[in-house]
Design an enzyme around this catalytic site. Structure first.
Site, PDB file in Angstrom:
ATOM      1  CG  ASN A 176      -2.219  -0.989   1.103  1.00  0.00           C
ATOM      2  OD1 ASN A 176      -1.847  -1.984   1.285  1.00  0.00           O
ATOM      3  ND2 ASN A 176      -3.166  -0.420   0.574  1.00  0.00           N
ATOM      4  NE  ARG A 177       7.129   1.130   0.945  1.00  0.00           N
ATOM      5  CZ  ARG A 177       7.343   1.207   2.215  1.00  0.00           C
ATOM      6  NH1 ARG A 177       7.498   2.050   3.038  1.00  0.00           N
ATOM      7  NH2 ARG A 177       8.083   0.144   2.498  1.00  0.00           N
ATOM      8  CB  ALA A 178       1.712   2.532  -4.770  1.00  0.00           C
TER       9      ALA A 178
END
Lengths: 351, 682
Positions: free
Chosen positions: B271-273
């Site tokens: 989910n870093r994006a």
């Protein structure tokens, strides 16, 4: 045996004009980015580099400074000299000849970048920095024989310093940095493996040498060598005038270099060649102009000519043409010539 | 050279010290070495923007600049402090050792006071600043791991040399790299918030200006820097203004949804994006002096945040099991990619035994070499006959030389994982390395055996706390045997790969050789990045020929390959024997060689050395090679509609890894990166 220490005179080397010129240009202008000499065994590569020592200029340096800082150039001083400079302390100035510092292929990383001084630590319990080869190389020529055989991690360190002009040390409990601006001169025999493109690009110019093919010249090579081995002093004596002339010419060119101007067309030539030949990055353009300027100075002129540009292109382009690590770049020299004459002649017409 | 002693200065002191006062900082920059001014760099707008965005909003999480050499990557980063609001650029040089990165015991203080005291390292210096790693893809894997940990948590825990402490270490991570030298493993890649590809300018006027400015800078750096001061100040003011705006920026529900959709579309892991995109968009809005994020911000943010995270639809990670497990494949493949994002080249795996990537490969090692799913080793005679059938007509054809086909990025062949012998003896590799005293010194360890490679700094640190109680006899320092530490070195030892390439007439058909050449070049490129040594053998007509003895020159290998003609019969067994001989010869010279034989063939053969059946003979030799402990990889070039599976059969005999030629291509993120740079996301 007497006179073992007399090096073979530079001007006594038969042929290999491009290599000799490349070396001299780097002495005149240390910012050219060094030279890589590629060629088979026995083509006077190492001899030429070692012979260069005798032609190097004498310059002033701060007495006792391990990095040989220039007392007049605060921008490139080590921490010690800089703080002295800022406190307006007087430097004791000495004069020394520029040196050729050897980096042997077997060198370990700690000796290259510098390390913790063991003696100080044991005797006094103090942490001091012991400078390595990169410190010695500051303002000198760093010579790596068989540069393609150098360990990868040493190459990485070398690249770093060569690019930055600064050696940053963060190892073995030591945190330090010092100026490391050197002329990188490497020799290699391509049969024994390649140089990574990344390192290749850091050399300002590359010269390919081949053995002399002309019989008469080959004989001259042998004669000279035999004469040198028979009596080194006598042999060196023969070239004493030529050596002095070349030294003078280098000094003159060094002075003249500051006055050399280039016309806008020369920039256009450099940029156009790089775009057309699809050269990576901008280093080639910059190197081309700088080399051409130095060539002009060496020829006693203050104006860069189209001929200078052509000669410079020959020195700085061949090793920069590769697109991928293995695709061999073939220098389309006709196109280079064409661009130079197109842009150059248009300019002459305007003048 | 005479040891020359200098007081240990702090590298950051001179030009990099973070100062809260602008004027003071300006002066400090001038005191140090002159840097080419940030504002004077022409073009590279995207790079500059990426850097500024990170200054405005450090929560973006740093930037990775990848691109060809000589494109002002490093110049821009190193001069970033000129426009930063008090942030300094702290450099992590490639020669860094662990103690200086993490921090360690302060020798001088510890000796004089007799109490352990801590001396901070680069990670402390970087706190609140910019941590810059040039040539980040060349950094020692061990150092990478230490940094990853801290970058994730923002805290540096120190547990070493009797010191236990921790300090905050939040930094903007900036890396530059030239992809020609190899890629980063995806775990590290993901750590960089955004990614920008750098290229040289193709604009004539721009290029001219680049040269001009560089020459002006070199001829009088001081004047040049001064000339650009106003611009630098303007840029800095812009950054400060944007920093002020940043907290005021609102994020609407629709923006969040759009972001999630885009990331979903791009098939990113984790989910870093999304987070990075939002933070980037915020900084973009702030830089543009707005309070709301608009769609353009999100689009631009996606271009920054997604290239290195975007994945192709995952395809099968295990070609061997493919046929048997066709149905399960999709779901399994996805799991695999999630669980095993480790795409680093095997050579760069850390030696640290408690590292989990090691465990992973250990696991793979057990799974792979003896894959029972492979075809039964025995095959029908009729198969062999069929295999030979098409041959005669081709042998009539004259020699032909094919072009080199398309090359690609090779998937991770995980060569080390089947290196059983070496892996089994734990830590043997490490010791071998220390013995040779080669390689990069990265950390120290205690040693049970006789010390040959003393890590003096570490020994000193170990001895320091006890100095106040030890009998000194006039020395400043007494070292006892229990203090002695040894250097742990890491060397990117490449493997020695011998390619045995089928160049018989059948390979000349349907441009097959072109594909094969493309594949071998791709393998060579991979070998180059891993510093392997390579050899090249071809077999055709009646014999096998060593085209290139083992060398580090991959250029030469490529040249040989280009000129390799095809035509004639297929003496497969002879090729294998030749490969075996070349490896054996080399092993005599280098004991700790890690040899790999790569057979590129469809397995069809029609010429034997003896009177035996050619294919059984080849299998026999294959078995022998595997028995000798030489790792083998079989690249199957069979493309015909009816598959005979001979190469696969041979592979199972040789205990070899088996790949079909089309399976060699990697499904790496790098591919996605390439795609993206060619045609924009939208």
């Amino acid at each position: 045996m007497k006179n073992v220490n007399i090096v073979y005179p530079f001007t006594g080397i038969v042929g290999q004009e491009q290599m000799k010129k490349a070396l001299i240009l780097n002495v005149i202008n240390p910012l050219l980015g060094g030279v890589l000499i590629r060629g088979e065994k026995g083509t006077a590569k190492s001899t030429a580099v070692r012979a260069l020592a005798d032609l190097l200029p004498i310059r002033s340096q701060v007495e006792g400074c391990a990095f040989g800082c220039d007392p007049r150039e605060p921008g490139n001083m080590c921490c010690d000299c800089l703080s002295k400079y800022e406190n307006h302390e007087n430097f004791v100035e000495t004069f020394g000849r520029m040196k050729v510092v050897d980096l042997p292929v077997s060198a370990t990383e700690d000796r290259v970048v510098g390390t913790l001084d063991i003696e100080q630590a044991i005797k006094k319990g103090e942490k001091k920095f012991e400078p390595g080869i990169l410190a010695q190389a500051n303002r000198n020529i760093l010579y790596v024989d068989e540069v393609n055989l150098l360990d990868d991690h040493i190459v990485d360190v070398l690249l770093d310093s060569a690019a930055m002009g600064v050696n940053t040390i963060e190892r073995e409990g030591v945190s330090y940095f010092h100026p490391a601006r050197f002329i990188l001169v490497g020799t290699m025999n391509p049969e024994e493996g390649d140089l990574r493109p990344q390192l290749l690009d850091r050399f300002g110019m590359v010269v390919d040498v081949v053995g002399e093919r002309n019989t008469e010249r080959r004989i001259a090579v042998i004669k000279n060598r035999l004469a040198y081995e028979a009596d080194k002093e006598e042999f060196a004596q023969q070239f004493i005038n030529e050596q002095q002339n070349l030294r003078d010419r280098i000094l003159k060119a060094k002075k003249l270099l500051k006055k050399v101007v280039y016309r806008d067309e020369m920039l256009e030539i450099a940029a156009k060649i790089s775009i057309e030949l699809d050269v990576d990055g901008h280093r080639a353009d910059i190197a081309m102009i700088k080399t051409a300027m130095t060539l002009a100075a060496f020829n006693g002129s203050t104006k860069v000519s189209s001929a200078d540009m052509l000669e410079a292109a020959e020195l700085v382009l061949p090793h920069r043409l590769r697109r991928t690590p293995f695709e061999e770049g073939i220098l389309n020299f006709d196109r280079v010539q064409q661009i130079i004459s197109e842009v150059g002649s248009a300019d002459y017409a305007a003048v | 050279m005479q040891p020359y002693n200098l007081p240990i200065g702090n590298a950051a002191d001179l030009c990099l010290q973070p100062g809260n006062h602008q004027v003071k900082k300006e002066k400090r920059t001038q005191r140090g070495f002159y840097r080419f001014p940030f504002a004077a760099v022409i073009g590279q707008e995207k790079v500059k923007k990426a850097l500024l965005l990170n200054l405005i909003n450090p929560q973006i999480g740093g930037v990775l600049l990848a691109g060809e050499k000589g494109t002002a990557k490093s110049t821009l980063v190193r001069s970033l402090n000129q426009v930063a609001n008090g942030m300094a650029v702290v450099e992590l040089p490639l020669n860094a050792t662990e103690d200086r990165v993490i921090g360690s015991i302060d020798i001088e203080k510890t000796i004089s006071v007799g109490k352990r005291s801590f001396e901070s390292g680069i990670l402390k210096k970087a706190d609140g600043n910019i941590l810059y790693i040039d040539e980040v893809n060349l950094l020692s894997e061990h150092i990478v791991n230490s940094i990853l940990e801290v970058a994730a948590s923002g805290v540096n825990h120190i547990e070493r040399e009797g010191i236990a402490c921790e300090h905050a270490s939040r930094f903007v991570l900036i890396g530059t790299m030239n992809p020609e030298e190899g890629f980063l493993r995806s775990q590290f890649l993901d750590r960089f918030g955004i990614y920008v590809e750098v290229g040289g300018s193709k604009n004539l006027a721009e290029r001219k200006e680049v040269i001009k400015r560089r020459l002006a800078f070199e001829s009088s750096p001081a004047a040049f820097v001064k000339k650009w001061e106003t611009e630098a100040t303007e840029l800095r003011d812009q950054v400060i203004e944007a920093q002020r705006k940043l907290p005021l920026i609102k994020i609407s529900e629709s923006i969040l949804k759009l972001t999630a959709d885009i990331v979903n579309e791009a098939n990113c892991a984790g989910n870093r994006a999304e987070l990075v995109m939002i933070q980037t968009a915020k900084a973009l809005a702030a830089l543009d002096n707005r309070k709301n994020i608009n769609i353009d911000d999100i689009k631009e943010a996606a271009e920054f945040a997604l290239p290195h995270r975007k994945r192709e639809k995952p395809d099968e990670p295990e070609p061997q099991e493919e046929q048997q497990e066709q149905e399960q494949q999709d779901s399994e493949a996805e799991e695999e990619t999630e669980a095993n994002p480790d795409e680093n080249p095997p050579e760069e795996e850390p030696d640290d035994p408690d590292n989990n990537s090691e465990e992973e490969s250990e696991k793979q090692e057990e799974d792979q070499p003896d894959t029972p799913e492979a075809d039964p080793p025995d095959s029908d005679e009729s198969d062999d006959d069929e295999a030979r059938e098409p041959e005669p007509e081709f042998s009539e054809i004259l020699d032909q030389i094919d072009e080199i086909g398309r090359s690609f990025i090779v998937r991770n062949l995980n060569i080390k994982a089947i290196d059983r012998k070496k892996r089994k003896g734990e830590g043997k590799r490490i010791k071998t390395k220390t013995d040779t005293k080669q390689g990069q010194y990265i950390k120290s360890a205690m040693s049970k055996n006789k010390i040959t490679d003393l890590a003096f700094d570490a020994t000193l640190r170990a001895a320091a706390p006890f100095q106040s109680v030890r009998e000194k006899n006039g020395l400043a320092l007494v070292i006892k045997s229990e203090d002695i530490r040894e250097k742990v070195r890491e060397k990117r030892t490449g493997s020695t790969i011998v390619f045995v390439v089928d160049a018989s007439g059948s390979m000349g058909a349907k441009k097959r050789m072109e594909t094969v050449k493309g594949a071998v070049v791709s393998l060579l490129t991979d070998a180059y990045q891993k510093r392997d040594r390579v050899g090249l053998i071809s077999f055709r007509k009646n014999e096998a020929e060593v085209l290139l003895n083992i060398t580090r020159s991959i250029d030469l290998a490529q040249k040989c390959l280009r000129d390799l003609p095809t035509g004639g019969k297929t003496p497969l067994a002879a090729g294998l024997i030749k490969g075996y001989e070349v490896i054996k010869n080399e092993q005599r010279k280098h004991e700790d060689l890690l040899p790999i034989l790569v057979l590129v063939s469809d397995g069809r053969t029609n010429t034997a050395i003896t009177d035996n059946d050619p294919f059984s003979e080849a299998k026999e030799i294959g078995k022998k090679i595997s028995f000798e402990g030489i790792q083998t990889i079989v690249v199957d070039t069979e493309v015909d509609f009816i598959k005979l599976g001979l190469a696969k059969e041979l592979a199972s005999c040789m205990n070899a890894r088996y790949y079909r030629i089309e399976d060699l291509e990697a499904d790496v993120l790098a591919d996605a990166v390439r795609d993206l740079s060619n045609h924009s996301l939208f």
